[in-house]
Design a protein around this motif. Sequence first.
Motif, PDB file in Angstrom:
ATOM      1  N   LEU A  56       0.875  -1.437  -0.085  1.00 36.14           N
ATOM      2  CA  LEU A  56       0.068  -0.024  -0.057  1.00 36.14           C
ATOM      3  C   LEU A  56       0.842   1.127  -0.137  1.00 36.14           C
ATOM      4  O   LEU A  56       0.451   2.222  -0.843  1.00 36.14           O
ATOM      5  N   SER A  57       2.091   1.242   0.804  1.00 35.88           N
ATOM      6  CA  SER A  57       3.035   2.252   0.780  1.00 35.88           C
ATOM      7  C   SER A  57       3.647   2.444  -0.682  1.00 35.88           C
ATOM      8  O   SER A  57       3.787   3.668  -1.055  1.00 35.88           O
ATOM      9  N   VAL A  58       3.664   1.370  -1.259  1.00 32.72           N
ATOM     10  CA  VAL A  58       4.451   1.530  -2.488  1.00 32.72           C
ATOM     11  C   VAL A  58       3.435   2.298  -3.528  1.00 32.72           C
ATOM     12  O   VAL A  58       3.777   3.082  -4.246  1.00 32.72           O
ATOM     13  N   ARG A  59       2.060   1.915  -3.317  1.00 35.70           N
ATOM     14  CA  ARG A  59       1.115   2.347  -4.131  1.00 35.70           C
ATOM     15  C   ARG A  59       0.981   3.867  -3.911  1.00 35.70           C
ATOM     16  O   ARG A  59       0.902   4.657  -4.874  1.00 35.70           O
ATOM     17  N   GLU A  60       1.084   4.103  -2.586  1.00 33.27           N
ATOM     18  CA  GLU A  60       0.873   5.684  -2.153  1.00 33.27           C
ATOM     19  C   GLU A  60       2.271   6.424  -2.681  1.00 33.27           C
ATOM     20  O   GLU A  60       1.933   7.519  -3.354  1.00 33.27           O
ATOM     21  N   TYR A  61       3.325   5.859  -2.644  1.00 35.67           N
ATOM     22  CA  TYR A  61       4.508   6.502  -3.136  1.00 35.67           C
ATOM     23  C   TYR A  61       4.277   6.797  -4.571  1.00 35.67           C
ATOM     24  O   TYR A  61       4.491   7.952  -5.055  1.00 35.67           O
TER      25      TYR A  61
END
Length: 286
Positions: A56-61
């Motif tokens: 999810l953090s990769v997506r957010e980034y």
Amino acid sequence: MASSPARSVATDFLLRFVGVQLVALILAVILVLSGYSVVARQYVRSQAIQFMDVMLSVREYTSRKINPIIAPINAVSDEAFLPSAVPSYSATKVFEYLRLNHAYEDFQYREASLNPTSPADLADEQEAQLIRRFMANPSLKELSGSLDSKSDHHQYFVAKPIRLTKESCLTCHSTPDRAPRSQIRVYGETGGFGWQVGDVVGAQIVTLPEDAGLPAPGRFALLLVAAVGGLSAAVVLAVNRIFSSVVFRPLFKLLQSVDKGYEDENLEKRPDEFGLLARRFKDLRH
Ligand code: HEC
């Protein structure tokens, strides 16, 4: 010679003690093994959730930092589409690289959808069921369980809904005419459109071996039996020694002195029950 009794208190005691120990050992193994499977499942589940949170953090980034840089290029370019602007693409790519590390090669990460942009993301039967459950119940945050698998290596999955929460997603997922032309050239205009803010558009699904990173229950049980069994044997031996020096030897001496009619001064000097008995026998004899 002192006449020996038909049964010895010490042997009797030790036999019962070993019996109790054995029952306790069996109970301990059953209890620990059932506790172990609960803890193991919890551990595997928390690993899966950590993976999802990282993705999810990769997506957010990608949404916040990469998309603003690449989107303008994709918007004007008729050339090949640069997928680095796509959150789903970067998450699945990061996972792909992670799997090159063989500690994770049995792990799987999917962003499955009923109406996917990329045909590779089309949900299979089991994934579709999960997505429909997330769609039908907006308060459902997570589903997990064992996967039906043909191999004897059991797989465990954890799934979370992917909800479209950002306006920025709509550039590529609302109508084909809003999407970059280069994207349409690569992915076509049949899938991944018609999504709206608030929709559950797919599911993140992490699949991993049920015993990921843990010793198999069989091996764990063996270790446990060896450890607890060894400890029990040591306790039995120690109790045997203590029992024979504290009870059995003075008792035997007392019996001998009574049988043979001599006085044992060392025994009579003892401050405990054996000393008392030796003195009483002496008094009686006198
Ligand atoms: C730059 C255009 C673009 C943007 C912005 C974008 N996507 Fe996508 N999305 C795509 C493309 C292209 C794919 C297929 C990627 C691949 O090849 O795996 C995709 C794939 C997906 C998938 C996997 C299922 C499928 O359709 O293949 C989901 C879920 C998804 N996007 C959700 C979102 C969400 C939520 C947002 C907003 C945070 C978003 N996307 C933003 C273009 C975009």
